[in-house]
Design a protein around this motif. Structure first.
Motif, PDB file in Angstrom:
ATOM      1  N   PHE A  14       0.844  -1.185   0.000  1.00  0.00           N
ATOM      2  CA  PHE A  14       0.000   0.000   0.000  1.00  0.00           C
ATOM      3  C   PHE A  14       0.883   1.240   0.000  1.00  0.00           C
ATOM      4  O   PHE A  14       1.642   1.472   0.960  1.00  0.00           O
ATOM      5  N   LEU A  15       0.838   1.990  -1.089  1.00  0.00           N
ATOM      6  CA  LEU A  15       1.631   3.213  -1.229  1.00  0.00           C
ATOM      7  C   LEU A  15       3.103   2.980  -0.890  1.00  0.00           C
ATOM      8  O   LEU A  15       3.750   3.769  -0.191  1.00  0.00           O
ATOM      9  N   GLY A  16       3.630   1.857  -1.389  1.00  0.00           N
ATOM     10  CA  GLY A  16       5.039   1.531  -1.184  1.00  0.00           C
ATOM     11  C   GLY A  16       5.344   0.823   0.118  1.00  0.00           C
ATOM     12  O   GLY A  16       6.508   0.483   0.373  1.00  0.00           O
ATOM     13  N   ILE A  17       4.341   0.601   0.943  1.00  0.00           N
ATOM     14  CA  ILE A  17       4.549  -0.075   2.226  1.00  0.00           C
ATOM     15  C   ILE A  17       4.174  -1.542   2.072  1.00  0.00           C
ATOM     16  O   ILE A  17       3.041  -1.872   1.728  1.00  0.00           O
ATOM     17  N   ALA A  18       5.150  -2.418   2.300  1.00  0.00           N
ATOM     18  CA  ALA A  18       4.889  -3.850   2.183  1.00  0.00           C
ATOM     19  C   ALA A  18       3.927  -4.297   3.280  1.00  0.00           C
ATOM     20  O   ALA A  18       3.770  -3.633   4.313  1.00  0.00           O
ATOM     21  N   SER A  19       3.275  -5.438   3.053  1.00  0.00           N
ATOM     22  CA  SER A  19       2.316  -5.964   4.019  1.00  0.00           C
ATOM     23  C   SER A  19       2.938  -6.058   5.407  1.00  0.00           C
ATOM     24  O   SER A  19       4.049  -6.550   5.585  1.00  0.00           O
ATOM     25  N   ASP A  69      -3.421  -4.877  12.258  1.00  0.00           N
ATOM     26  CA  ASP A  69      -4.817  -4.455  12.284  1.00  0.00           C
ATOM     27  C   ASP A  69      -4.850  -2.938  12.463  1.00  0.00           C
ATOM     28  O   ASP A  69      -4.202  -2.399  13.376  1.00  0.00           O
ATOM     29  N   VAL A  70      -5.565  -2.254  11.606  1.00  0.00           N
ATOM     30  CA  VAL A  70      -5.589  -0.793  11.614  1.00  0.00           C
ATOM     31  C   VAL A  70      -7.033  -0.318  11.575  1.00  0.00           C
ATOM     32  O   VAL A  70      -7.955  -1.070  11.236  1.00  0.00           O
ATOM     33  N   THR A  71      -7.217   0.945  11.908  1.00  0.00           N
ATOM     34  CA  THR A  71      -8.551   1.540  11.869  1.00  0.00           C
ATOM     35  C   THR A  71      -8.445   2.972  11.376  1.00  0.00           C
ATOM     36  O   THR A  71      -7.392   3.608  11.507  1.00  0.00           O
ATOM     37  N   GLY A 129      -3.282   9.245   9.967  1.00  0.00           N
ATOM     38  CA  GLY A 129      -3.343   8.320  11.093  1.00  0.00           C
ATOM     39  C   GLY A 129      -3.135   6.884  10.654  1.00  0.00           C
ATOM     40  O   GLY A 129      -2.504   6.088  11.357  1.00  0.00           O
ATOM     41  N   LEU A 130      -3.667   6.524   9.466  1.00  0.00           N
ATOM     42  CA  LEU A 130      -3.468   5.182   8.940  1.00  0.00           C
ATOM     43  C   LEU A 130      -1.992   4.924   8.669  1.00  0.00           C
ATOM     44  O   LEU A 130      -1.460   3.859   9.022  1.00  0.00           O
ATOM     45  N   MET A 131      -1.300   5.886   8.043  1.00  0.00           N
ATOM     46  CA  MET A 131       0.118   5.718   7.733  1.00  0.00           C
ATOM     47  C   MET A 131       0.933   5.553   9.018  1.00  0.00           C
ATOM     48  O   MET A 131       1.896   4.785   9.065  1.00  0.00           O
ATOM     49  N   GLU A 132       0.530   6.258  10.071  1.00  0.00           N
ATOM     50  CA  GLU A 132       1.232   6.122  11.345  1.00  0.00           C
ATOM     51  C   GLU A 132       1.049   4.714  11.907  1.00  0.00           C
ATOM     52  O   GLU A 132       2.004   4.111  12.422  1.00  0.00           O
ATOM     53  N   GLN A 133      -0.160   4.171  11.798  1.00  0.00           N
ATOM     54  CA  GLN A 133      -0.407   2.813  12.284  1.00  0.00           C
ATOM     55  C   GLN A 133       0.391   1.771  11.511  1.00  0.00           C
ATOM     56  O   GLN A 133       0.759   0.728  12.045  1.00  0.00           O
ATOM     57  N   LEU A 134       0.671   2.069  10.227  1.00  0.00           N
ATOM     58  CA  LEU A 134       1.436   1.144   9.400  1.00  0.00           C
ATOM     59  C   LEU A 134       2.943   1.290   9.603  1.00  0.00           C
ATOM     60  O   LEU A 134       3.725   0.550   8.997  1.00  0.00           O
ATOM     61  N   GLY A 135       3.342   2.250  10.441  1.00  0.00           N
ATOM     62  CA  GLY A 135       4.768   2.446  10.704  1.00  0.00           C
ATOM     63  C   GLY A 135       5.474   3.319   9.706  1.00  0.00           C
ATOM     64  O   GLY A 135       6.711   3.453   9.742  1.00  0.00           O
ATOM     65  N   ALA A 136       4.743   3.949   8.797  1.00  0.00           N
ATOM     66  CA  ALA A 136       5.367   4.733   7.737  1.00  0.00           C
ATOM     67  C   ALA A 136       5.971   6.015   8.263  1.00  0.00           C
ATOM     68  O   ALA A 136       6.843   6.607   7.596  1.00  0.00           O
ATOM     69  N   LEU A 137       5.569   6.469   9.446  1.00  0.00           N
ATOM     70  CA  LEU A 137       6.088   7.720   9.999  1.00  0.00           C
ATOM     71  C   LEU A 137       7.230   7.484  10.984  1.00  0.00           C
ATOM     72  O   LEU A 137       7.833   8.442  11.475  1.00  0.00           O
ATOM     73  N   ASP A 138       7.570   6.223  11.264  1.00  0.00           N
ATOM     74  CA  ASP A 138       8.611   5.927  12.248  1.00  0.00           C
ATOM     75  C   ASP A 138       9.946   6.520  11.847  1.00  0.00           C
ATOM     76  O   ASP A 138      10.663   7.103  12.674  1.00  0.00           O
ATOM     77  N   ALA A 139      10.299   6.395  10.566  1.00  0.00           N
ATOM     78  CA  ALA A 139      11.598   6.889  10.096  1.00  0.00           C
ATOM     79  C   ALA A 139      11.677   8.401  10.207  1.00  0.00           C
ATOM     80  O   ALA A 139      12.743   8.959  10.422  1.00  0.00           O
TER      81      ALA A 139
END
Length: 235
Positions: free
Chosen positions: A185-190, A194-196, A222-232
């Motif tokens: 999803f938008l470059g983020i691998a599976s 569980d996200v909301t 908020g979804l991107m944060e749950q997927l860890g995309a903002l960690d870096a």
């Protein structure tokens, strides 16, 4: 039980009648219990009008009829009619909010597992979708299907409709989206997470009863944060 009164009349002086009705609405503000009123003109007879008035119950309709202002407007309206109006009293035994039902079916269909149905019974071929996270509007049923498929290939999800409000040709749905991240999803691998996500969608319906335009608002950050995309970005 919801109650509906049909008032059938003939008049060549509708403009005068309309002014009387506007005065009556103002005089009875806060007293009337009608929930909906529609006046239609016969396409084949310009002097033929039908008013449809909805009340929460027969008892409420009777209280409305017995207001002093209602008794006066009735006499004034009769004086403007070519003949005595007729009244039909109806107890509503089935009430379908078609646009609202189609919105519910739309969200249910998006979350359907397996192949996505054609959607041409729900959405117009030239439907416009507005979403602030997209650089351009998505236009046309084929383009919308591709967008929906992108989300469906990345997530297994369901929608919970928290509020659905309809007015005229528009329906607004406040929803909660619960999903499992299963694909890119938008470059983020599976991630398997569980996200909301919460959001709201405004629908405009065409004359054919299909969705002709949509406006989406949702917490994709908020979804991107749950997927860890903002960690870096936080390190």
């Amino acid at each position: 039980m919801t109650f509906v009164r049909l008032i059938d009349c003939r008049t060549r002086r509708f403009d005068e009648m309309n002014r009387i009705m506007e005065t009556w609405v103002e005089q009875t503000r806060g007293k009337r219990t009608a929930t909906h009123s529609v006046i239609g003109k016969d396409r084949s007879d310009a002097s033929h009008f039908i008013e449809i008035v909805e009340f929460p119950s027969y008892e409420e309709a009777m209280r409305n009829s017995h207001l002093p202002e209602s008794e006066k407007i009735f006499r004034d309206m009769v004086a403007l009619c070519d003949e005595m109006p007729t009244f039909t009293d109806l107890d509503v035994v089935r009430d379908e909010q078609l646009y609202t039902a189609n919105v519910r079916r739309f969200f249910e269909t998006l979350a359907t597992r397996g192949e996505l149905p054609p959607l041409n019974d729900l959405i117009t071929e030239d439907c416009h979708s507005h979403d602030p996270v997209n650089a351009q509007d998505t236009i046309g049923l084929d383009a919308l299907r591709r967008e929906y498929e992108m989300w469906r290939s990345a997530f297994d999800f369901t929608y919970r409709l928290d509020e659905v409000i309809a007015q005229g040709d528009r329906v607004c749905a406040l929803w909660t989206w619960n999903a499992t991240h299963k694909g890119e999803f938008l470059g983020i691998a599976s991630t398997g997470r569980d996200v909301t996500m919460s959001g709201m969608t405004l629908f405009r319906f065409g004359e054919d009863g299909k969705i002709a335009e949509t406006w989406w608002q949702h917490d994709q950050l908020g979804l991107m944060e749950q997927l860890g995309a903002l960690d870096a970005l936080e390190t």
